[in-house]
Design a protein around this motif. Structure first.
Motif, mmCIF file in Angstrom:
data_model
loop_
_atom_site.group_PDB
_atom_site.id
_atom_site.type_symbol
_atom_site.label_atom_id
_atom_site.label_comp_id
_atom_site.label_asym_id
_atom_site.label_seq_id
_atom_site.Cartn_x
_atom_site.Cartn_y
_atom_site.Cartn_z
ATOM 1 N N PHE A 50 6.792 2.774 2.168
ATOM 2 C CA PHE A 50 7.637 1.932 1.307
ATOM 3 C C PHE A 50 7.400 0.448 1.584
ATOM 4 O O PHE A 50 7.326 -0.365 0.661
ATOM 5 C CB PHE A 50 9.118 2.254 1.508
ATOM 6 C CG PHE A 50 9.511 3.661 1.149
ATOM 7 C CD1 PHE A 50 8.795 4.414 0.226
ATOM 8 C CD2 PHE A 50 10.610 4.248 1.732
ATOM 9 C CE1 PHE A 50 9.156 5.711 -0.112
ATOM 10 C CE2 PHE A 50 10.996 5.548 1.403
ATOM 11 C CZ PHE A 50 10.269 6.273 0.484
ATOM 12 N N ALA A 51 7.267 0.089 2.856
ATOM 13 C CA ALA A 51 7.076 -1.314 3.222
ATOM 14 C C ALA A 51 5.695 -1.836 2.820
ATOM 15 O O ALA A 51 5.556 -3.008 2.459
ATOM 16 C CB ALA A 51 7.279 -1.494 4.726
ATOM 17 N N LYS A 52 4.679 -0.988 2.861
ATOM 18 C CA LYS A 52 3.304 -1.425 2.583
ATOM 19 C C LYS A 52 2.936 -1.430 1.098
ATOM 20 O O LYS A 52 1.977 -2.068 0.711
ATOM 21 C CB LYS A 52 2.302 -0.538 3.336
ATOM 22 C CG LYS A 52 2.421 -0.630 4.839
ATOM 23 C CD LYS A 52 2.053 -2.008 5.318
ATOM 24 C CE LYS A 52 2.137 -2.083 6.831
ATOM 25 N NZ LYS A 52 1.841 -3.424 7.324
ATOM 26 N N ASP A 53 3.684 -0.724 0.278
ATOM 27 C CA ASP A 53 3.359 -0.618 -1.150
ATOM 28 C C ASP A 53 3.925 -1.834 -1.889
ATOM 29 O O ASP A 53 5.115 -1.908 -2.185
ATOM 30 C CB ASP A 53 3.936 0.682 -1.713
ATOM 31 C CG ASP A 53 3.462 0.977 -3.120
ATOM 32 O OD1 ASP A 53 3.262 0.025 -3.909
ATOM 33 O OD2 ASP A 53 3.322 2.165 -3.445
ATOM 34 N N ARG A 54 3.059 -2.789 -2.207
ATOM 35 C CA ARG A 54 3.507 -4.033 -2.850
ATOM 36 C C ARG A 54 4.090 -3.791 -4.245
ATOM 37 O O ARG A 54 5.068 -4.424 -4.632
ATOM 38 C CB ARG A 54 2.358 -5.022 -2.925
ATOM 39 C CG ARG A 54 1.972 -5.558 -1.580
ATOM 40 C CD ARG A 54 0.855 -6.566 -1.688
ATOM 41 N NE ARG A 54 0.485 -7.026 -0.353
ATOM 42 C CZ ARG A 54 -0.690 -7.486 -0.046
ATOM 43 N NH1 ARG A 54 -1.631 -7.575 -0.963
ATOM 44 N NH2 ARG A 54 -0.951 -7.884 1.181
ATOM 45 N N ASP A 55 3.472 -2.882 -4.995
ATOM 46 C CA ASP A 55 3.998 -2.576 -6.330
ATOM 47 C C ASP A 55 5.397 -1.973 -6.232
ATOM 48 O O ASP A 55 6.274 -2.283 -7.035
ATOM 49 C CB ASP A 55 3.071 -1.622 -7.077
ATOM 50 C CG ASP A 55 1.747 -2.277 -7.464
ATOM 51 O OD1 ASP A 55 1.716 -3.530 -7.590
ATOM 52 O OD2 ASP A 55 0.765 -1.546 -7.634
ATOM 53 N N PHE A 56 5.607 -1.115 -5.244
ATOM 54 C CA PHE A 56 6.932 -0.520 -5.054
ATOM 55 C C PHE A 56 7.950 -1.588 -4.663
ATOM 56 O O PHE A 56 9.091 -1.575 -5.142
ATOM 57 C CB PHE A 56 6.877 0.586 -3.997
ATOM 58 C CG PHE A 56 8.204 1.246 -3.752
ATOM 59 C CD1 PHE A 56 8.850 1.954 -4.756
ATOM 60 C CD2 PHE A 56 8.820 1.161 -2.510
ATOM 61 C CE1 PHE A 56 10.081 2.565 -4.532
ATOM 62 C CE2 PHE A 56 10.032 1.769 -2.285
ATOM 63 C CZ PHE A 56 10.666 2.472 -3.299
ATOM 64 N N GLN A 57 7.556 -2.531 -3.825
ATOM 65 C CA GLN A 57 8.462 -3.613 -3.430
ATOM 66 C C GLN A 57 8.889 -4.433 -4.652
ATOM 67 O O GLN A 57 10.045 -4.833 -4.769
ATOM 68 C CB GLN A 57 7.821 -4.509 -2.371
ATOM 69 C CG GLN A 57 7.656 -3.832 -1.023
ATOM 70 C CD GLN A 57 8.974 -3.396 -0.436
ATOM 71 O OE1 GLN A 57 9.968 -4.122 -0.453
ATOM 72 N NE2 GLN A 57 9.010 -2.171 0.081
ATOM 73 N N GLU A 58 7.962 -4.672 -5.567
ATOM 74 C CA GLU A 58 8.297 -5.376 -6.804
ATOM 75 C C GLU A 58 9.228 -4.533 -7.672
ATOM 76 O O GLU A 58 10.170 -5.034 -8.261
ATOM 77 C CB GLU A 58 7.027 -5.743 -7.586
ATOM 78 C CG GLU A 58 6.264 -6.890 -6.980
ATOM 79 C CD GLU A 58 7.095 -8.162 -6.902
ATOM 80 O OE1 GLU A 58 7.755 -8.520 -7.905
ATOM 81 O OE2 GLU A 58 7.087 -8.794 -5.827
#
Length: 117
Positions: free
Chosen positions: A58-66
Motif C-alpha cells: 500500500f505504501a509503495k503503490d503511488r497510484d494507490f496513494q493517489e
C-alpha cells in the motif's frame, strides 16, 4: 548541584496502542505455504507477515496513494469479511521492535487468514 528529577524523561519503550480485527481471507495453497515459510524465516507470526506485506504494498503503490485521496476511495463497498463483537479484538498494547527478536513456531495458513481454531 545536579537535580535528581529530569525535566524531559526518556522512556526505554515506546508503546503504541493498536486495534486489531480478525478477518477471513482466502489464499491459494502456494501463497499460504509461502506466508508460513516467510514467517518461519523471520521468526514471526504469520499474521505479522500478512499485515506488514500489505502495508508495504500500500505504501509503495503511488497510484494507490493517489486513489486514496480521491472521493471514490471514501465510497467503497467493504468486501473484507471482518468478524465483529469479539472482546479480544479490542486495543492491544504493542512495542515497536524488530519482528525477529524472539523465535516463534510457524503458524498455519488458517491463522494467516485470521481464522482461529
Amino acid at each position: 548541584m545536579i537535580s535528581a528529577q529530569k525535566e524531559n524523561p526518556m522512556p526505554l519503550l515506546e508503546i503504541t496502542q493498536t486495534r486489531h480485527v480478525s478477518a477471513s481471507i482466502r489464499l491459494t495453497d502456494s501463497t499460504a505455504l509461502l506466508v508460513d515459510q516467510y514467517a518461519a524465516f523471520i521468526k514471526a507470526p504469520a499474521d505479522n507477515v500478512v499485515e506488514e506485506s500489505l502495508k508495504h504494498v500500500f505504501a509503495k503503490d503511488r497510484d494507490f496513494q493517489e486513489y486514496l485521496k480521491s472521493p471514490q476511495a471514501q465510497r467503497i463497498t467493504p468486501t473484507l469479511r471482518v468478524r465483529r463483537g469479539n472482546a479480544n479484538d479490542g486495543a492491544e498494547a504493542t512495542t515497536k521492535k524488530p519482528v525477529s527478536v524472539a523465535p516463534m513456531a510457524p503458524q498455519t495458513a488458517a491463522v494467516a487468514a485470521g481464522l482461529k481454531a
